[in-house]
Design an enzyme around this catalytic site. Structure first.
Site, PDB file in Angstrom:
ATOM      1  N   ASN A   1      10.243  -5.049  -6.978  1.00  0.00           N
ATOM      2  CA  ASN A   1       9.021  -4.268  -6.783  1.00  0.00           C
ATOM      3  C   ASN A   1       9.163  -2.923  -7.461  1.00  0.00           C
ATOM      4  OD1 ASN A   1       6.367  -4.179  -5.253  1.00  0.00           O
ATOM      5  ND2 ASN A   1       7.270  -2.239  -4.631  1.00  0.00           N
ATOM      6  N   GLU A   2       8.241  -2.617  -8.335  1.00  0.00           N
ATOM      7  CA  GLU A   2       8.202  -1.295  -8.981  1.00  0.00           C
ATOM      8  C   GLU A   2       9.614  -0.811  -9.336  1.00  0.00           C
ATOM      9  OE1 GLU A   2       5.839   1.330  -6.543  1.00  0.00           O
ATOM     10  OE2 GLU A   2       3.997   0.558  -7.433  1.00  0.00           O
TER      11      GLU A   2
ATOM     12  N   HIS B   1      -0.971   4.180   5.594  1.00  0.00           N
ATOM     13  CA  HIS B   1      -1.531   3.780   4.294  1.00  0.00           C
ATOM     14  C   HIS B   1      -2.635   2.766   4.568  1.00  0.00           C
ATOM     15  CE1 HIS B   1      -1.755   2.060   0.261  1.00  0.00           C
ATOM     16  NE2 HIS B   1      -0.861   2.925  -0.185  1.00  0.00           N
TER      17      HIS B   1
ATOM     18  N   TRP C   1       1.345   8.961   0.998  1.00  0.00           N
ATOM     19  CA  TRP C   1       2.467   9.660   0.359  1.00  0.00           C
ATOM     20  C   TRP C   1       2.054  10.910  -0.417  1.00  0.00           C
ATOM     21  CZ3 TRP C   1       1.204   9.140  -4.736  1.00  0.00           C
ATOM     22  CH2 TRP C   1       0.512   7.988  -5.130  1.00  0.00           C
TER      23      TRP C   1
ATOM     24  N   ARG D   1      14.038   1.970   0.930  1.00  0.00           N
ATOM     25  CA  ARG D   1      14.103   0.776   0.077  1.00  0.00           C
ATOM     26  C   ARG D   1      14.689   1.202  -1.273  1.00  0.00           C
ATOM     27  NH1 ARG D   1       7.575   0.107  -1.175  1.00  0.00           N
ATOM     28  NH2 ARG D   1       7.229   2.334  -1.409  1.00  0.00           N
TER      29      ARG D   1
ATOM     30  N   GLU E   1      -1.574  -3.904  -7.434  1.00  0.00           N
ATOM     31  CA  GLU E   1      -1.765  -3.080  -6.235  1.00  0.00           C
ATOM     32  C   GLU E   1      -2.709  -1.942  -6.552  1.00  0.00           C
ATOM     33  OE1 GLU E   1       1.686  -1.157  -4.632  1.00  0.00           O
ATOM     34  OE2 GLU E   1       2.938  -2.938  -4.831  1.00  0.00           O
TER      35      GLU E   1
ATOM     36  N   GLU F   1       4.879   3.457   6.125  1.00  0.00           N
ATOM     37  CA  GLU F   1       3.574   3.334   5.481  1.00  0.00           C
ATOM     38  C   GLU F   1       2.470   2.954   6.473  1.00  0.00           C
ATOM     39  OE1 GLU F   1       4.500   2.659   0.910  1.00  0.00           O
ATOM     40  OE2 GLU F   1       4.775   0.808   2.042  1.00  0.00           O
TER      41      GLU F   1
END
Ligand code: GLA
Ligand code: GLA
Length: 676
Positions: free
Chosen positions: A157-158, A366, A323, A119, A315, A363
């Protein structure tokens, strides 16, 4: 900072306290969506961030848009009473885009074009990326801008997480453009960057390039401006999408998720001015022995960015991430304690990455609110309990944390300049040092706000103690504000190697510490970095590390402690001077945690700060939030393995039990008391 005023208009119709997660329906069969909404209701979920990486779902081929699935999901959520924080999906450009525009892929410092497949595989300066991102954003905003389920917008996002810097030719051209706006003409740039050194003088703008891998060291001012430029390009991407969304969706707050704790390349003071609600993502590093203090620091920093107003924890994780090298699980109760610690420090909600644990993809390991094992799991049971508790705390929404009496300065220019290559010591790091000072207060039970270096004397006036543990690059404006702050009664403490260069990394003329010299009332004759692991003793019993200096006090400046050992043995290590109604202190070394705790406890008292609240410290946090109407709530977070009793009167919101003069909080537990 001026007294924070909760501004409810900023939040629109966002349910508070919000509870929820990132939600990625595109990963699941429509039948699962129904089950998701049922489970969300049962878990007390009120808000989900929808569609963050869903670009290829919504635009599977260039210009072929398909919103059927999203229409259905938003309808289901709306019918289920779950509000939507709708994301622009632009953090994950589709593969068709990368194929059509290979020039949009980021290039590394070594000139390697990165492959798509992850991404954020885009260069923030890419015109093609910006054009397609604007188009999908407009389509979404037109379609859902006044949908009753959509209460907030989540841009990208971020920003910069995976693609903070790009060294491609498009970036190079944009960098030159940015430099022209910043410096005007080449002569000014040459002078500010000191390009006479090594004959780096530019005679044509075409010679200016990003700091790519070369045979050796590069100009530090070039590096510094490149970091600023890259951040500005990311921010420009955010602003472009935000403005499109605002035009189609008035009255809904627009935000993006920061990473204030662990991301180094965004000047979040600048970003905070561009969002309607400050939102942060927070992940603990399992191997960090100070992770509890780190959480408190990051939450305090995020509240500082929000100028004291409520913010949103966008989040965090229910348990392990995937990670880190070893992804240890959170212990039972730890997720709840983490969430409520953020709420205590001003978050008006707690959301997670993510709602349903992915069955495949990078992920898949996660943690999530709904684990692979479904409802009947330890994690989901805790998720349900926490949802009910967040619901029970709804009355806290909109209140603000009681301002601290102490504040620490947090500044990206000082950070970035300090950690460039070719500095006196690689051990002179920024973030860890600021955290160490905050932790020293935290461990002793003292509260500490976080303020920018641009804070004016008026904004600083409400703090009795102002800490600048590390402030290498400093402006005259900051020095003047600190001077006025001290003159009007404030107590300032400055750490070593501060004040010495300007924002172009040019040494301020005259003796060190440059623009802070007169204010601090001393001269630093020489910097004396220590060897790896070396410690030095001070006459007052404290221990220095990393750094020493040969300091000469001005007349009137008192020496509070001298170096007893090391390269500056016999020289002043801690100095103090009266300034108007206040005082300034200077430390010529960095301290061990124990020494810092003792010194800061003394300096707090000397500045006239009230003693820490009873029961606070050593793993017990007591934090108060107040409403404009005068109500107050005391949060007691017990990170220790023994029960604690904290003086307090009121009603315990999580148990309904009355605290008659004292609230007892079990090991690992949290109490929230509406005080009376
Ligand atoms: C070499 C070079 C000098 C200077 C010094 C620094 O000797 O010739 O120009 O860079 O190193 O130690
Ligand atoms: C970040 C991202 C999320 C997810 C989490 C995992 O915060 O925003 O998409 O990758 O990390 O911890």
């Amino acid at each position: 900072m001026s007294q924070p005023v909760p501004s409810d208009s900023l939040w629109g119709r966002v349910p508070r306290l919000a509870y929820g997660a990132d939600y990625s329906p595109e990963q699941w069969d429509p039948q699962v969506w129904r089950d998701d909404v049922r489970l969300m209701r049962a878990a007390g979920v009120t808000l989900v961030s929808l569609g963050i990486f869903a670009w290829s779902w919504l635009e599977p081929e260039q210009d072929r848009f398909d919103f059927d699935g999203l229409d259905e999901v938003i309808g289901l959520l709306h019918a289920g009473g779950v509000a939507v924080d709708l994301a622009t999906p632009t953090a994950a450009p589709p593969l068709w885009f990368a194929r059509a525009h290979p020039e949009s892929l980021p290039v590394t410092v070594d000139g390697q074009r990165l492959a798509p497949g992850s991404r954020q595989s885009f260069c923030a300066s890419s015109p093609a990326y910006r054009e397609r991102a604007a188009l999908i954003t407009a389509r979404l905003a037109e379609r859902y801008g006044d949908h009753p389920a959509v209460v907030m917008w989540h841009i990208g996002n971020e920003y910069g997480n995976a693609n903070a810097h790009c060294w491609c030719e498009t970036s190079a051209a944009a960098f030159r453009h940015w430099l022209r706006a910043r410096h005007g003409d080449l002569n000014t740039l040459n002078s500010r960057w000191g390009t006479a050194f090594w004959g780096q003088r530019y005679s044509d703008w075409a010679q200016v390039a990003p700091p790519r891998t070369s045979v050796g060291s590069l100009n530090p001012a070039l590096r510094l401006d490149f970091l600023r430029f890259c951040d500005a390009e990311q921010l420009a991407c955010y602003r472009a999408e935000r403005d499109i969304v605002r035009a189609h969706s008035p009255g809904r707050p627009v935000t993006t998720n920061f990473m204030t704790g662990n991301f180094a390349w965004a000047d979040y003071w600048a970003w905070a001015a561009e969002v309607d609600v400050v939102a942060n993502d927070h992940y603990l590093t399992a191997a960090d022995p100070h992770r509890t203090a780190e959480l408190a620091f990051t939450a305090d920093l995020t509240r500082g960015l929000a100028a004291g107003r409520p913010w949103l924890l966008m989040e965090h994780s229910t348990s392990a991430v995937q990670w880190q090298p070893r992804n240890t699980a959170k212990a039972p109760g730890e997720m709840r304690r983490n969430s409520l610690s953020h709420v205590a420090r001003g978050a008006d909600g707690a959301l997670f990455f993510q709602w349903r644990q992915s069955a495949s993809g990078a992920e898949m390991w996660h943690s999530a609110m709904v684990p692979h094992g479904g409802e009947d799991t330890r994690i989901h049971r805790e998720v349900q309990r926490l949802g009910a508790e967040i619901g029970a705390l709804a009355e806290v929404a909109g209140s603000v944390c009681e301002p601290a009496e102490a504040a620490v300065v947090w500044d990206y220019d000082a950070w970035w300049a300090l950690e460039l290559p070719d500095r006196p010591s690689i051990d002179m790091t920024y973030r860890d040092e600021i955290r160490a000072w905050h932790r020293a207060l935290w461990s002793a039970g003292g509260a500490c706000d976080v303020v920018p270096a641009t804070a004016t004397a008026d904004e600083l006036a409400r703090y009795k103690l102002l800490l600048a543990p590390s402030h290498y690059a400093a402006t005259r404006e900051t020095a003047a504000a600190w001077e006025a702050y001290a003159a009007s009664g404030g107590h300032l403490v400055v750490g070593p190697f501060s004040g010495v260069v300007d924002h172009d990394d040019r040494v301020h003329p005259g003796p060190y510490p440059g623009v802070l010299r007169e204010l601090l009332g001393l001269r630093v004759d020489e910097f004396l970095p220590l060897a790896a692991g070396e410690q030095v003793a001070l006459g007052d019993g404290s221990t220095g590390r990393v750094w020493a200096e040969r300091v000469l006090p001005d007349p009137g400046t008192r020496v509070e402690a001298r170096f007893a050992t090391g390269p500056a043995a016999g020289d002043p290590a801690v100095l103090r001077a009266d300034r108007g109604a206040g005082a300034v202190r200077y430390c010529a070394t960095r301290f061990t945690d124990d020494s810092l705790r003792r010194l800061l406890t003394d300096w707090r008292a000397a500045a006239g700060c009230a003693p820490p609240p009873p029961g606070a410290g050593d793993g017990v946090e007591t934090v108060r939030r107040r409403s404009p109407g005068g109500a107050s709530w005391l949060f007691v977070v017990n990170h220790t393995s023994a029960p604690v009793a904290v003086p307090c009167t009121g009603r315990e919101l999580l148990t309904g039990v009355r605290a008659d003069g004292v609230v007892t909080v079990a090991a690992g537990d949290v109490a929230v008391v509406r005080e009376s």
